[in-house]
Design a protein around this motif. Structure first.
Motif, PDB file in Angstrom:
ATOM      1  N   PRO A   1      34.690  28.428  35.939  1.00 52.74           N
ATOM      2  CA  PRO A   1      35.815  28.781  36.798  1.00 52.74           C
ATOM      3  C   PRO A   1      35.516  28.606  38.280  1.00 52.74           C
ATOM      4  O   PRO A   1      36.390  28.237  39.040  1.00 52.74           O
ATOM      5  N   GLU A   2      34.265  28.880  38.713  1.00 54.02           N
ATOM      6  CA  GLU A   2      33.941  28.713  40.124  1.00 54.02           C
ATOM      7  C   GLU A   2      34.083  27.250  40.532  1.00 54.02           C
ATOM      8  O   GLU A   2      34.514  26.934  41.616  1.00 54.02           O
ATOM      9  N   MET A   3      33.724  26.345  39.629  1.00 57.16           N
ATOM     10  CA  MET A   3      33.806  24.928  39.947  1.00 57.16           C
ATOM     11  C   MET A   3      35.256  24.465  40.009  1.00 57.16           C
ATOM     12  O   MET A   3      35.599  23.549  40.711  1.00 57.16           O
ATOM     13  N   ALA A   4      36.134  25.107  39.249  1.00 55.94           N
ATOM     14  CA  ALA A   4      37.538  24.725  39.222  1.00 55.94           C
ATOM     15  C   ALA A   4      38.331  25.406  40.334  1.00 55.94           C
ATOM     16  O   ALA A   4      39.532  25.242  40.430  1.00 55.94           O
ATOM     17  N   GLY A   5      37.655  26.193  41.161  1.00 52.06           N
ATOM     18  CA  GLY A   5      38.337  26.866  42.250  1.00 52.06           C
ATOM     19  C   GLY A   5      38.957  28.192  41.864  1.00 52.06           C
ATOM     20  O   GLY A   5      39.650  28.800  42.664  1.00 52.06           O
ATOM     21  N   GLU A   6      38.736  28.639  40.643  1.00 53.65           N
ATOM     22  CA  GLU A   6      39.302  29.908  40.182  1.00 53.65           C
ATOM     23  C   GLU A   6      38.250  31.008  40.300  1.00 53.65           C
ATOM     24  O   GLU A   6      37.075  30.763  40.106  1.00 53.65           O
ATOM     25  N   CYS A   7      38.712  32.194  40.588  1.00 53.28           N
ATOM     26  CA  CYS A   7      37.795  33.325  40.716  1.00 53.28           C
ATOM     27  C   CYS A   7      38.480  34.572  40.175  1.00 53.28           C
ATOM     28  O   CYS A   7      39.654  34.808  40.457  1.00 53.28           O
ATOM     29  N   PHE A   8      37.751  35.364  39.411  1.00 52.16           N
ATOM     30  CA  PHE A   8      38.244  36.621  38.874  1.00 52.16           C
ATOM     31  C   PHE A   8      37.091  37.600  38.908  1.00 52.16           C
ATOM     32  O   PHE A   8      36.048  37.355  38.294  1.00 52.16           O
ATOM     33  N   ILE A   9      37.266  38.686  39.647  1.00 53.00           N
ATOM     34  CA  ILE A   9      36.239  39.732  39.770  1.00 53.00           C
ATOM     35  C   ILE A   9      36.910  41.060  39.448  1.00 53.00           C
ATOM     36  O   ILE A   9      37.955  41.384  40.016  1.00 53.00           O
ATOM     37  N   GLU A  10      36.297  41.821  38.574  1.00 56.03           N
ATOM     38  CA  GLU A  10      36.848  43.114  38.207  1.00 56.03           C
ATOM     39  C   GLU A  10      35.887  44.217  38.627  1.00 56.03           C
ATOM     40  O   GLU A  10      34.674  44.101  38.414  1.00 56.03           O
ATOM     41  N   THR A  11      36.417  45.262  39.243  1.00 55.30           N
ATOM     42  CA  THR A  11      35.631  46.441  39.597  1.00 55.30           C
ATOM     43  C   THR A  11      36.238  47.641  38.870  1.00 55.30           C
ATOM     44  O   THR A  11      37.177  47.478  38.089  1.00 55.30           O
ATOM     45  N   ALA A  12      35.762  48.808  39.157  1.00 54.42           N
ATOM     46  CA  ALA A  12      36.275  50.003  38.488  1.00 54.42           C
ATOM     47  C   ALA A  12      37.784  50.185  38.718  1.00 54.42           C
ATOM     48  O   ALA A  12      38.513  50.539  37.794  1.00 54.42           O
ATOM     49  N   ARG A  13      38.244  49.917  39.947  1.00 51.62           N
ATOM     50  CA  ARG A  13      39.655  50.167  40.267  1.00 51.62           C
ATOM     51  C   ARG A  13      40.442  48.937  40.693  1.00 51.62           C
ATOM     52  O   ARG A  13      41.651  49.035  40.912  1.00 51.62           O
TER      53      ARG A  13
ATOM     54  N   SER B   1      45.521  46.451  42.477  1.00 48.54           N
ATOM     55  CA  SER B   1      45.176  47.738  41.892  1.00 48.54           C
ATOM     56  C   SER B   1      45.227  47.590  40.378  1.00 48.54           C
ATOM     57  O   SER B   1      46.232  47.116  39.836  1.00 48.54           O
ATOM     58  N   LYS B   2      44.168  47.991  39.675  1.00 53.79           N
ATOM     59  CA  LYS B   2      44.187  47.942  38.211  1.00 53.79           C
ATOM     60  C   LYS B   2      45.222  48.915  37.663  1.00 53.79           C
ATOM     61  O   LYS B   2      45.831  48.654  36.629  1.00 53.79           O
ATOM     62  N   GLU B   3      45.434  50.012  38.372  1.00 50.55           N
ATOM     63  CA  GLU B   3      46.362  51.040  37.909  1.00 50.55           C
ATOM     64  C   GLU B   3      47.814  50.552  37.930  1.00 50.55           C
ATOM     65  O   GLU B   3      48.568  50.792  36.997  1.00 50.55           O
ATOM     66  N   THR B   4      48.199  49.832  38.998  1.00 54.01           N
ATOM     67  CA  THR B   4      49.606  49.431  39.161  1.00 54.01           C
ATOM     68  C   THR B   4      49.828  47.925  39.060  1.00 54.01           C
ATOM     69  O   THR B   4      50.975  47.481  38.999  1.00 54.01           O
TER      70      THR B   4
END
Length: 175
Positions: A4-16, A74-77
């Motif tokens: 995904p980094e090579m394709a320009g996509e990024c997804f990062i998840e944290t606690a909130r 926000s993961k919540e909303t």
């Protein structure tokens, strides 16, 4: 499977939070939140912003960031609550600059620190960048504090009189 980094996509998840690449489907969210301090932008402008972001992201690869601008949700909303990223479009800069911006309703909750820490982790572990710098306007003590909390070292005042910070990959990984 494509990296995904090579394709320009990024997804990062944290606690909130979810920090992710913006897609064309996000045009309404971008229009309402792109300039948080100035108000909404027209949909055609938001479409151009998304195209520019995606073109920049496509140039990023391990060891080199041109520009990475991620929506903070926000993961919540599942609501857009801000932006964060790394900018290395200034040729005079030795390394990318960390940035983050949250809607005022979300200030004081530790969300900027959470997003910035996750972004540094991404920059140093997945993108293998050697160092990152950051800055805060002299009146923005909250932003200065975020950089201190994520382990960045204060290096003095910048050209505009703001606070300048830096952190190396080694310093981050050793902390």
């Amino acid at each position: 499977m494509a990296n995904p980094e090579m394709a320009g996509e990024c997804f990062i998840e944290t606690a909130r939070l979810i920090l992710r690449t913006v897609t064309p489907a996000d045009v309404a969210g971008v229009a309402s939140s792109w300039k948080l301090d100035e108000g909404p932008i027209p949909l055609p402008e938001a479409e151009r912003v998304i195209q520019r972001m995606r073109a920049n992201h496509a140039q990023n690869r391990p060891g080199k960031i041109v520009h990475l601008c991620l929506a903070i949700l926000s993961k919540e909303t599942n609501e857009f609550i801000g932006w964060c990223g790394l900018d290395h479009t200034q040729p005079a800069d030795a390394d990318p600059a960390l940035f983050y911006l949250l809607k005022s309703d979300d200030w004081g909750k530790g969300l900027a620190t959470e997003a910035a820490r996750a972004l540094l982790d991404y920059a140093f572990t997945r993108m293998e960048l050697p160092s990152i710098h950051g800055g805060a306007a002299p009146e923005n003590l909250a932003s200065k504090r975020v950089m201190e909390k994520i382990g960045m070292k204060y290096v003095g005042l910048d050209e505009e009189g703001g606070y300048a910070f830096t952190i190396s990959r080694k310093e981050f990984l050793d902390s």
